[in-house]
Every structure is written in structure tokens, then in C-alpha cells.
Design a protein around this motif. Structure first.
Motif, PDB file in Angstrom:
ATOM      1  N   ALA A  46       0.831  -1.207   0.000  1.00 48.82           N
ATOM      2  CA  ALA A  46       0.000   0.000   0.000  1.00 48.82           C
ATOM      3  C   ALA A  46       0.862   1.252   0.000  1.00 48.82           C
ATOM      4  CB  ALA A  46      -0.932  -0.004   1.208  1.00 48.82           C
ATOM      5  N   MET A  47       1.958   1.226   0.756  1.00 57.40           N
ATOM      6  CA  MET A  47       2.865   2.378   0.786  1.00 57.40           C
ATOM      7  C   MET A  47       3.495   2.600  -0.586  1.00 57.40           C
ATOM      8  SD  MET A  47       4.702   1.711   4.459  1.00 57.40           S
ATOM      9  CE  MET A  47       5.915   3.011   4.261  1.00 57.40           C
ATOM     10  N   ASP A  50       0.860   4.028  -2.964  1.00 58.83           N
ATOM     11  CA  ASP A  50       0.614   5.424  -2.639  1.00 58.83           C
ATOM     12  C   ASP A  50       1.743   6.319  -3.151  1.00 58.83           C
ATOM     13  OD1 ASP A  50      -0.982   7.491  -1.249  1.00 58.83           O
ATOM     14  OD2 ASP A  50       0.799   7.627   0.046  1.00 58.83           O
ATOM     15  N   ILE A  53       1.409   6.677  -6.975  1.00 60.10           N
ATOM     16  CA  ILE A  53       0.305   7.571  -7.338  1.00 60.10           C
ATOM     17  C   ILE A  53       0.674   9.018  -7.042  1.00 60.10           C
ATOM     18  CG2 ILE A  53      -2.073   8.195  -6.762  1.00 60.10           C
ATOM     19  CD1 ILE A  53      -2.538   5.118  -6.416  1.00 60.10           C
ATOM     20  N   THR A  54       1.298   9.257  -5.910  1.00 59.30           N
ATOM     21  CA  THR A  54       1.731  10.613  -5.551  1.00 59.30           C
ATOM     22  C   THR A  54       2.744  11.141  -6.564  1.00 59.30           C
ATOM     23  OG1 THR A  54       1.294  10.232  -3.212  1.00 59.30           O
ATOM     24  CG2 THR A  54       2.830  12.016  -3.762  1.00 59.30           C
ATOM     25  N   ARG A  63      -3.957   8.496 -11.276  1.00 57.40           N
ATOM     26  CA  ARG A  63      -3.874   7.123 -10.774  1.00 57.40           C
ATOM     27  C   ARG A  63      -3.742   6.109 -11.914  1.00 57.40           C
ATOM     28  NH1 ARG A  63      -5.727   4.287  -6.078  1.00 57.40           N
ATOM     29  NH2 ARG A  63      -6.391   2.186  -6.623  1.00 57.40           N
TER      30      ARG A  63
END
Length: 87
Positions: A46-47, A50, A53-54, A63
Motif C-alpha cells: 500500500a505504501m 501510494d 500515485i503521488t 492514478r
């Protein structure tokens, strides 16, 4: 293990891996029950998602573009390593 401990372990694994000590990161996970290692792995995934995407959003993307780039990286890796066979 509580969610707090999963998060704490995840951050310790990231910090250790970023310092170049992948063996040390493995040793942090070795004594944990399989269930806890799975929870840490999901948090790490998940990290990473994220962060991708960032990064895409910071460069004007979205995304969908981040996911497409990630898929391209996976395909490139598979190609370089003959469909997943070890080098």
C-alpha cells in the motif's frame, strides 16, 4: 500483533531496507508469525502504491497513469529475467 505494531514493524523494515540492509529487514520479519508478515507485506504494498500515485500526480498524471507505469515496469522486469526465471 496490533495494528500499531504492524505499522511500527513496517516502518522499521522500510528504514532498514532503505539503509541498504535487506538482510536486516528480513531478520525483522523472521520471528513473526506468518499472519503478521502478511499484514506487513500488505502495508508495504500500500505504501508503494501510494508513493507511485503521488509521484504521478506530482508530475501531472493520475492514478491510471501510475498503474499503467507500474504494469510496464513489471512487464519490463519479466522480459529482462526471461519471464520470471532467475538470472
Amino acid at each position: 500483533m496490533s495494528e500499531y505494531e504492524w505499522d511500527r514493524t513496517t516502518m522499521a523494515v522500510v528504514a532498514t531496507a532503505l539503509s541498504g540492509d535487506s538482510d536486516g529487514a528480513v531478520e525483522l520479519l523472521r520471528p513473526l508469525p506468518h499472519r503478521d508478515v502478511c499484514h506487513v507485506a500488505v502495508r508495504l504494498a500500500a505504501m508503494a502504491a501510494d508513493a507511485l500515485i503521488t509521484a504521478a500526480q506530482d508530475s501531472g498524471g493520475d492514478r491510471a497513469q501510475a498503474l499503467a507505469q507500474w504494469q510496464q515496469c513489471i512487464l519490463q522486469h519479466e522480459t529482462e529475467y526471461d519471464g520470471g526465471a532467475p538470472p
